[in-house]
Design a protein around this motif. Structure first.
Motif, PDB file in Angstrom:
ATOM      1  N   PHE A 262      31.510  33.793  31.317  1.00  0.00           N
ATOM      2  CA  PHE A 262      32.211  34.667  30.715  1.00  0.00           C
ATOM      3  C   PHE A 262      30.807  36.280  31.442  1.00  0.00           C
ATOM      4  O   PHE A 262      30.292  35.485  32.205  1.00  0.00           O
ATOM      5  N   ALA A 263      31.897  37.139  31.752  1.00  0.00           N
ATOM      6  CA  ALA A 263      31.196  38.060  32.376  1.00  0.00           C
ATOM      7  C   ALA A 263      30.421  39.115  31.747  1.00  0.00           C
ATOM      8  O   ALA A 263      30.824  38.711  30.416  1.00  0.00           O
ATOM      9  N   LYS A 264      30.068  39.835  32.251  1.00  0.00           N
ATOM     10  CA  LYS A 264      28.996  40.429  31.699  1.00  0.00           C
ATOM     11  C   LYS A 264      28.864  42.002  32.046  1.00  0.00           C
ATOM     12  O   LYS A 264      29.587  42.765  33.367  1.00  0.00           O
ATOM     13  N   ASN A 265      28.149  43.104  31.246  1.00  0.00           N
ATOM     14  CA  ASN A 265      28.310  44.318  31.596  1.00  0.00           C
ATOM     15  C   ASN A 265      29.180  44.837  31.835  1.00  0.00           C
ATOM     16  O   ASN A 265      30.187  46.042  32.858  1.00  0.00           O
ATOM     17  N   SER A 266      30.405  44.840  30.542  1.00  0.00           N
ATOM     18  CA  SER A 266      31.367  45.132  30.029  1.00  0.00           C
ATOM     19  C   SER A 266      31.567  46.430  30.246  1.00  0.00           C
ATOM     20  O   SER A 266      32.847  47.563  30.368  1.00  0.00           O
ATOM     21  N   GLY A 267      30.890  47.043  29.112  1.00  0.00           N
ATOM     22  CA  GLY A 267      31.082  48.140  28.559  1.00  0.00           C
ATOM     23  C   GLY A 267      30.804  48.513  26.879  1.00  0.00           C
ATOM     24  O   GLY A 267      31.379  48.785  26.504  1.00  0.00           O
ATOM     25  N   ILE A 268      31.883  46.853  26.396  1.00  0.00           N
ATOM     26  CA  ILE A 268      31.904  46.794  25.462  1.00  0.00           C
ATOM     27  C   ILE A 268      31.927  46.571  23.854  1.00  0.00           C
ATOM     28  O   ILE A 268      30.479  46.060  24.987  1.00  0.00           O
ATOM     29  N   GLU A 269      31.996  47.527  23.113  1.00  0.00           N
ATOM     30  CA  GLU A 269      31.088  47.104  21.784  1.00  0.00           C
ATOM     31  C   GLU A 269      32.557  47.260  20.820  1.00  0.00           C
ATOM     32  O   GLU A 269      32.916  47.279  20.710  1.00  0.00           O
ATOM     33  N   THR A 440      35.006  39.951  26.196  1.00  0.00           N
ATOM     34  CA  THR A 440      34.140  39.760  26.627  1.00  0.00           C
ATOM     35  C   THR A 440      32.419  40.834  26.475  1.00  0.00           C
ATOM     36  O   THR A 440      33.666  41.784  27.035  1.00  0.00           O
ATOM     37  N   LEU A 441      32.048  41.372  25.682  1.00  0.00           N
ATOM     38  CA  LEU A 441      31.232  42.002  25.176  1.00  0.00           C
ATOM     39  C   LEU A 441      30.065  42.523  26.786  1.00  0.00           C
ATOM     40  O   LEU A 441      30.287  41.444  27.283  1.00  0.00           O
ATOM     41  N   ASP A 442      29.301  44.072  26.698  1.00  0.00           N
ATOM     42  CA  ASP A 442      28.599  44.555  27.550  1.00  0.00           C
ATOM     43  C   ASP A 442      28.134  42.855  27.845  1.00  0.00           C
ATOM     44  O   ASP A 442      27.374  42.546  28.378  1.00  0.00           O
ATOM     45  N   LYS A 443      26.805  42.511  26.552  1.00  0.00           N
ATOM     46  CA  LYS A 443      25.950  41.289  26.758  1.00  0.00           C
ATOM     47  C   LYS A 443      26.741  40.276  26.160  1.00  0.00           C
ATOM     48  O   LYS A 443      25.828  38.908  26.069  1.00  0.00           O
ATOM     49  N   GLY A 444      27.668  39.502  26.108  1.00  0.00           N
ATOM     50  CA  GLY A 444      28.046  38.174  26.336  1.00  0.00           C
ATOM     51  C   GLY A 444      29.395  38.171  24.974  1.00  0.00           C
ATOM     52  O   GLY A 444      30.034  39.151  25.165  1.00  0.00           O
ATOM     53  N   PRO A 445      30.495  37.324  25.239  1.00  0.00           N
ATOM     54  CA  PRO A 445      31.400  36.901  24.709  1.00  0.00           C
ATOM     55  C   PRO A 445      31.476  36.650  22.920  1.00  0.00           C
ATOM     56  O   PRO A 445      30.521  36.082  22.447  1.00  0.00           O
ATOM     57  N   VAL A 446      32.743  37.076  22.494  1.00  0.00           N
ATOM     58  CA  VAL A 446      32.306  36.776  21.105  1.00  0.00           C
ATOM     59  C   VAL A 446      33.900  36.689  21.125  1.00  0.00           C
ATOM     60  O   VAL A 446      34.624  36.261  21.758  1.00  0.00           O
ATOM     61  N   LEU A 447      33.902  35.631  19.931  1.00  0.00           N
ATOM     62  CA  LEU A 447      35.291  34.817  19.797  1.00  0.00           C
ATOM     63  C   LEU A 447      35.708  35.356  17.815  1.00  0.00           C
ATOM     64  O   LEU A 447      35.343  34.792  16.709  1.00  0.00           O
ATOM     65  N   LEU A 448      36.936  36.492  17.762  1.00  0.00           N
ATOM     66  CA  LEU A 448      37.344  36.724  16.484  1.00  0.00           C
ATOM     67  C   LEU A 448      38.882  36.004  16.431  1.00  0.00           C
ATOM     68  O   LEU A 448      39.856  35.810  17.068  1.00  0.00           O
ATOM     69  N   ASP A 508      25.394  45.340  21.941  1.00  0.00           N
ATOM     70  CA  ASP A 508      26.566  44.948  21.994  1.00  0.00           C
ATOM     71  C   ASP A 508      27.220  44.826  20.863  1.00  0.00           C
ATOM     72  O   ASP A 508      28.465  45.787  20.352  1.00  0.00           O
ATOM     73  N   ILE A 509      26.784  44.718  19.950  1.00  0.00           N
ATOM     74  CA  ILE A 509      27.334  44.429  18.207  1.00  0.00           C
ATOM     75  C   ILE A 509      26.929  45.403  17.605  1.00  0.00           C
ATOM     76  O   ILE A 509      25.496  45.198  17.036  1.00  0.00           O
ATOM     77  N   PHE A 510      27.790  45.862  16.099  1.00  0.00           N
ATOM     78  CA  PHE A 510      26.730  47.008  15.126  1.00  0.00           C
ATOM     79  C   PHE A 510      27.444  45.689  14.419  1.00  0.00           C
ATOM     80  O   PHE A 510      28.366  46.396  13.185  1.00  0.00           O
ATOM     81  N   ILE A 511      26.742  46.119  13.222  1.00  0.00           N
ATOM     82  CA  ILE A 511      27.237  44.884  11.707  1.00  0.00           C
ATOM     83  C   ILE A 511      26.684  46.903  10.503  1.00  0.00           C
ATOM     84  O   ILE A 511      25.530  47.299  10.579  1.00  0.00           O
ATOM     85  N   VAL A 512      28.228  47.636  10.563  1.00  0.00           N
ATOM     86  CA  VAL A 512      28.244  48.702  10.180  1.00  0.00           C
ATOM     87  C   VAL A 512      28.306  48.506   8.227  1.00  0.00           C
ATOM     88  O   VAL A 512      28.495  47.651   8.188  1.00  0.00           O
ATOM     89  N   ASN A 513      26.787  49.506   7.679  1.00  0.00           N
ATOM     90  CA  ASN A 513      26.519  49.206   5.991  1.00  0.00           C
ATOM     91  C   ASN A 513      26.895  48.225   5.747  1.00  0.00           C
ATOM     92  O   ASN A 513      26.795  47.453   4.895  1.00  0.00           O
ATOM     93  N   PRO A 514      25.152  47.109   6.559  1.00  0.00           N
ATOM     94  CA  PRO A 514      24.842  45.594   6.178  1.00  0.00           C
ATOM     95  C   PRO A 514      25.005  45.536   4.833  1.00  0.00           C
ATOM     96  O   PRO A 514      25.710  44.603   4.179  1.00  0.00           O
ATOM     97  N   SER A 515      24.585  46.522   3.510  1.00  0.00           N
ATOM     98  CA  SER A 515      24.982  45.594   2.546  1.00  0.00           C
ATOM     99  C   SER A 515      26.391  45.763   1.657  1.00  0.00           C
ATOM    100  O   SER A 515      25.972  45.215   0.660  1.00  0.00           O
ATOM    101  N   PHE A 516      26.931  46.075   2.219  1.00  0.00           N
ATOM    102  CA  PHE A 516      28.830  45.716   2.152  1.00  0.00           C
ATOM    103  C   PHE A 516      28.820  44.198   2.285  1.00  0.00           C
ATOM    104  O   PHE A 516      29.661  43.932   1.615  1.00  0.00           O
ATOM    105  N   PHE A 517      28.018  44.385   2.918  1.00  0.00           N
ATOM    106  CA  PHE A 517      28.288  42.426   3.201  1.00  0.00           C
ATOM    107  C   PHE A 517      26.954  41.122   1.801  1.00  0.00           C
ATOM    108  O   PHE A 517      27.221  40.308   1.800  1.00  0.00           O
ATOM    109  N   SER A 518      26.634  42.565   0.942  1.00  0.00           N
ATOM    110  CA  SER A 518      25.980  41.664  -0.093  1.00  0.00           C
ATOM    111  C   SER A 518      26.753  42.102  -0.949  1.00  0.00           C
ATOM    112  O   SER A 518      27.664  43.054  -1.485  1.00  0.00           O
ATOM    113  N   THR A 519      27.153  40.379  -1.784  1.00  0.00           N
ATOM    114  CA  THR A 519      27.673  40.150  -3.317  1.00  0.00           C
ATOM    115  C   THR A 519      27.506  40.928  -4.002  1.00  0.00           C
ATOM    116  O   THR A 519      27.753  41.531  -5.362  1.00  0.00           O
TER     117      THR A 519
END
Length: 527
Positions: A262-269, A440-448, A508-519
């Protein structure tokens, strides 16, 4: 007891007496227990007292009136109540005290309806939501019992003309009065009204022993009523057998995955939002007690702008709760959210207007993944080429397969922007039209994955559960993704309803509103 046995022996028609007595005894055992489970420790004192002797395992602290997945005790004891209904049905079927055929036919059909509803409540609803139980109870069983009480009041009233005893002439008041008394005392139905019906049958059977058996040929409509009664009962038990959860263990092929650079430094977030929580019923999954998040993903490409993957829970669910799901989803899932958790509201909060979203890719067309699609009208809609958006009244969409063909470690894919940073992967398994994104995000791959991987527990199990439309292909997808994880440890897999651990190095991964992930944010108690 001796008098009762003597009465049964001397009776011309002992079966109604035996059936009603057995039904009364079993009901007297079950009524306080079910009342205690339903109402909790704050319920009627008589239920608390009797249950402490009859069934200590039923002494639960909290009432179970409003929970999705009721405790095992509720159904364990509830299963036996169908025997009470059978005793009621046998007593009516074999009785001679109902001299009027239209009344007997009415009582038989209403008893079979109530019995069938009770099977749906205790045998079927064990695998569905409390919303299903409420429908079966409020709209089938309760009306049937109410009609039965009225019919037995009419029967008792008409029977008074055949008795010389003054108190027996007032017997027609018994069904409704006794049902009200027992319901007030135990605060639980249907057990209390059914108990009053059985007592009424016992008294009427004893009071009408002088009635001679007739040998008239049954009318065609009486035969039809009995056939319908049997069919209703058989269907209800058939449904209970069909919904019962059975594991679907499929090992499937173990396809070899080649190492992939996997490539890196893609600048994708990647921005991750949780739009609410779901949990499945026991009919669908053995992990049904777990509440799971419903995330959506916003991809920021430095050159091509914003791509949103799924839109999460709907505004209707955020406002109306369970009622917002509609049928049949409300029978299979429970869903919770709040307005501030909706995808478009969270995206606005980070300074991005929904109109700025240029692309919207959907993993599949289930409600909890397409809930707020209307908020992103400017986005180009991208789906699996086998999707049928007319089912959801969607506008025209772009086939994922219309993009440039490419190859991913998971097989054939489509390169969305021609730079291999976002690859669209069409699969079948969970549905016939699944779509995954390999980014391929800036720091590595993710699979959605969408629901190709429903949650982490599913990925680690051989049980594909009752979720996939094509179980064999779902198992193949599972194996391939597990192998890819082994070959590419830098890959982070984001399931459709779970959150993986994101290393701190993945800036390169941002968890927005972490409290929303809590039941806890939705006041949900995780079992």
């Amino acid at each position: 007891m001796r008098r009762l046995i003597k009465l049964i022996k001397s009776s011309k028609e002992p079966l109604p007496i035996i059936a009603s007595v057995l039904g009364i005894l079993l009901n007297l055992f079950l009524l306080p227990i079910q009342s205690r489970i339903w109402n909790g420790s704050e319920g009627p004192g008589i239920s608390n007292f009797l249950t402490s002797f009859l069934a200590k395992d039923a002494l639960l602290k909290e009432p179970v009136k409003s929970t999705l997945n009721m405790p095992e005790q509720y159904f364990t004891y509830g299963h036996y109540f169908v025997l009470v209904y059978f005793s009621l049905l046998i007593a009516i079927w074999s009785s001679r005290f109902i001299r009027w055929q239209w009344l007997k036919n009415g009582v038989l059909i209403m008893t079979s309806v109530a019995l069938s509803a009770n099977v749906l409540i205790y045998w079927v609803s064990e695998y569905l939501t409390i919303y299903a139980r409420k429908i079966f109870f409020d709209y089938i069983e309760v009306p049937a019992i109410a009609i039965l009480l009225i019919l037995f009041t009419v029967i008792a009233f008409k029977s008074k003309d055949y008795s010389d005893s003054i108190w027996k002439k007032c017997l027609y008041l018994l069904p409704v009065l006794l049902a009200l008394l027992m319901t007030i005392l135990f605060q639980y139905i249907p057990h209390a009204p059914v108990l009053s019906l059985l007592i009424c049958i016992l008294i009427l059977s004893i009071n009408n022993q002088q009635i001679e058996k007739t040998h008239d040929k049954p009318k065609w409509y009486s035969i039809l009523v009995k056939v319908v009664a049997i069919i209703l009962i058989v269907i209800s038990f058939g449904i209970s057998f069909a919904v019962k959860y059975r594991p679907s263990n499929i090992t499937s092929e173990n396809q070899k995955i080649k190492p992939y650079n996997f490539a890196k430094n893609s600048g994708i977030e990647l921005y991750v939002f949780n739009t609410g929580f779901n949990r499945m019923t026991k009919a669908l999954s053995p992990t049904y007690k777990k509440w799971r998040p419903c995330p959506v993903y916003l991809i920021k490409h430095p050159k091509f702008g914003y791509l949103l993957f799924d839109t999460g829970i709907s505004e209707k669910v955020a406002i109306e709760g369970q009622n917002g799901l509609g049928f049949p989803m409300s029978f299979l899932f429970e869903s919770k959210s709040k307005s501030e958790m909706l995808a478009f509201n969270q995206i606005k909060k980070i300074g991005i207007h929904p109109e700025e979203i240029k692309y919207l890719a959907l993993s599949h067309l289930h409600d909890d993944h397409i809930g707020t699609i209307d908020a992103f009208k400017n986005a180009q809609l991208i789906m699996n080429s086998k999707s049928e958006p007319q089912q959801a009244n969607f506008p025209k969409f772009t086939n994922a397969s219309s993009f440039k063909k490419s190859n991913s470690p998971l097989g054939k894919s489509y390169d969305m922007f021609g730079d291999k940073t976002i690859q669209l992967i069409e699969k079948q398994g969970h549905t016939d039209s699944d779509l995954m994104l390999l980014v391929t995000l800036d720091k590595g791959p993710v699979l959605l994955t969408g629901d190709v991987v429903v949650h982490a527990d599913w990925l680690r199990s051989t049980d594909v559960e009752r979720l996939p439309t094509q179980p064999e292909k779902a198992a193949q997808n599972r194996n391939n993704i597990k192998n890819l994880e082994l070959k590419s440890p830098e890959l982070i897999v984001f399931p459709g309803h779970d959150m993986p651990v994101v290393p701190k190095s993945r800036t390169d991964i941002f968890i927005v509103n972490p409290s929303f992930f809590s039941t806890a944010y939705l006041n949900i108690k995780q079992n």
